[in-house]
Design an enzyme around this catalytic site. Sequence first.
Site, mmCIF file in Angstrom:
data_model
loop_
_atom_site.group_PDB
_atom_site.id
_atom_site.type_symbol
_atom_site.label_atom_id
_atom_site.label_comp_id
_atom_site.label_asym_id
_atom_site.label_seq_id
_atom_site.Cartn_x
_atom_site.Cartn_y
_atom_site.Cartn_z
ATOM 1 C CD GLU A 134 61.822 -11.845 -61.607
ATOM 2 O OE1 GLU A 134 62.000 -12.615 -60.653
ATOM 3 O OE2 GLU A 134 61.182 -10.772 -61.505
ATOM 4 C CG PHE B 33 49.030 -17.289 -62.275
ATOM 5 C CD1 PHE B 33 49.489 -15.986 -62.393
ATOM 6 C CD2 PHE B 33 49.303 -17.986 -61.110
ATOM 7 C CE1 PHE B 33 50.201 -15.382 -61.364
ATOM 8 C CE2 PHE B 33 50.011 -17.395 -60.076
ATOM 9 C CZ PHE B 33 50.458 -16.087 -60.211
ATOM 10 C CG ASP C 215 53.209 -11.303 -66.297
ATOM 11 O OD1 ASP C 215 52.818 -11.696 -67.394
ATOM 12 O OD2 ASP C 215 52.426 -10.986 -65.377
HETATM 13 P P1 IMP Z 1 56.055 -8.339 -63.952
HETATM 14 O O1 IMP Z 1 56.491 -7.132 -63.196
HETATM 15 O O2 IMP Z 1 54.648 -8.202 -64.461
HETATM 16 O O3 IMP Z 1 57.008 -8.746 -65.058
HETATM 17 O O4 IMP Z 1 55.933 -9.500 -62.902
HETATM 18 C C1 IMP Z 1 56.990 -10.279 -62.528
HETATM 19 C C2 IMP Z 1 56.663 -11.040 -61.273
HETATM 20 O O5 IMP Z 1 55.278 -11.386 -61.217
HETATM 21 C C3 IMP Z 1 57.412 -12.344 -61.237
HETATM 22 O O6 IMP Z 1 58.644 -12.203 -60.603
HETATM 23 C C4 IMP Z 1 56.475 -13.237 -60.462
HETATM 24 O O7 IMP Z 1 56.713 -13.117 -59.077
HETATM 25 C C5 IMP Z 1 55.088 -12.697 -60.769
HETATM 26 N N1 IMP Z 1 54.413 -13.480 -61.830
HETATM 27 C C6 IMP Z 1 54.111 -13.097 -63.080
HETATM 28 N N2 IMP Z 1 53.499 -14.071 -63.763
HETATM 29 C C7 IMP Z 1 53.422 -15.121 -62.913
HETATM 30 C C8 IMP Z 1 52.888 -16.450 -63.031
HETATM 31 O O8 IMP Z 1 52.374 -16.908 -64.074
HETATM 32 N N3 IMP Z 1 53.001 -17.224 -61.930
HETATM 33 C C9 IMP Z 1 53.556 -16.790 -60.762
HETATM 34 N N4 IMP Z 1 54.076 -15.573 -60.606
HETATM 35 C C10 IMP Z 1 54.004 -14.737 -61.678
#
Ligand code: IMP
Length: 180
Positions: free
Chosen positions: A99, A152, A103
């Site tokens: 991955e 971000f 986040d």
């Molecule tokens: P989660 O489900 O909140 O853990 O999100 C994971 C996904 O969100 C990652 O695979 C990214 O595609 C996107 N994402 C989360 N934070 C960022 C960031 O800072 N920049 C770009 N994409 C992000």
Amino acid sequence: MLEDIKEVYYSEEQLHQIVERLGKQISNDYKGKNLMLVSILKGSVVFMADLMREITVPCSIDFMCVSSYGSDTENKTGVVKIVKDLDINVENYDILLVEDILDSGRTLDYVRNLLIDRHPSSIKICTLLDKPERRAVDLYADYSGAEVPDEFVVGYGLDYAEKYRNLPFIGVLKEEIYTN
Ligand code: IMP
Ligand code: MG
């Protein structure tokens, strides 16, 4: 594109060192196993391409495309759409989910549970970046490249509204880009 970047967090050289370290760890841990790298598209495509070439044990690869965000910067709902599923039956494989960034953890938590139901031999997580302070579910990475603060980031596969994936480094986007 470069003018939208506020600061570079990890340069090409630093990313190479990070990926090299992860590749060594994984090669060591997966000796004699039946490793399958599962790249979570699209964000992990650059990381995946580099990581697999740092792995010195035999491995299979497959891709799963999930989408959760649209052009927003936050996965608020935890709803994950499987846009493309795996081609290979994962039974008897030692899966390593690859991955770009962990986040809230909701995306990987969903994918992990989905794959556990298909009875792989084992399942672990390798993420290039980790934002631990943002975690909303109880999930951790078995392999993590680097921690980033709650900002971000884009580049090296990571996008904002499908842009910036082709930057060779990881940088922070200027706030006005996504608040406008
Ligand atoms: P989660 O489900 O909140 O853990 O999100 C994971 C996904 O969100 C990652 O695979 C990214 O595609 C996107 N994402 C989360 N934070 C960022 C960031 O800072 N920049 C770009 N994409 C992000
Ligand atoms: Mg994304």
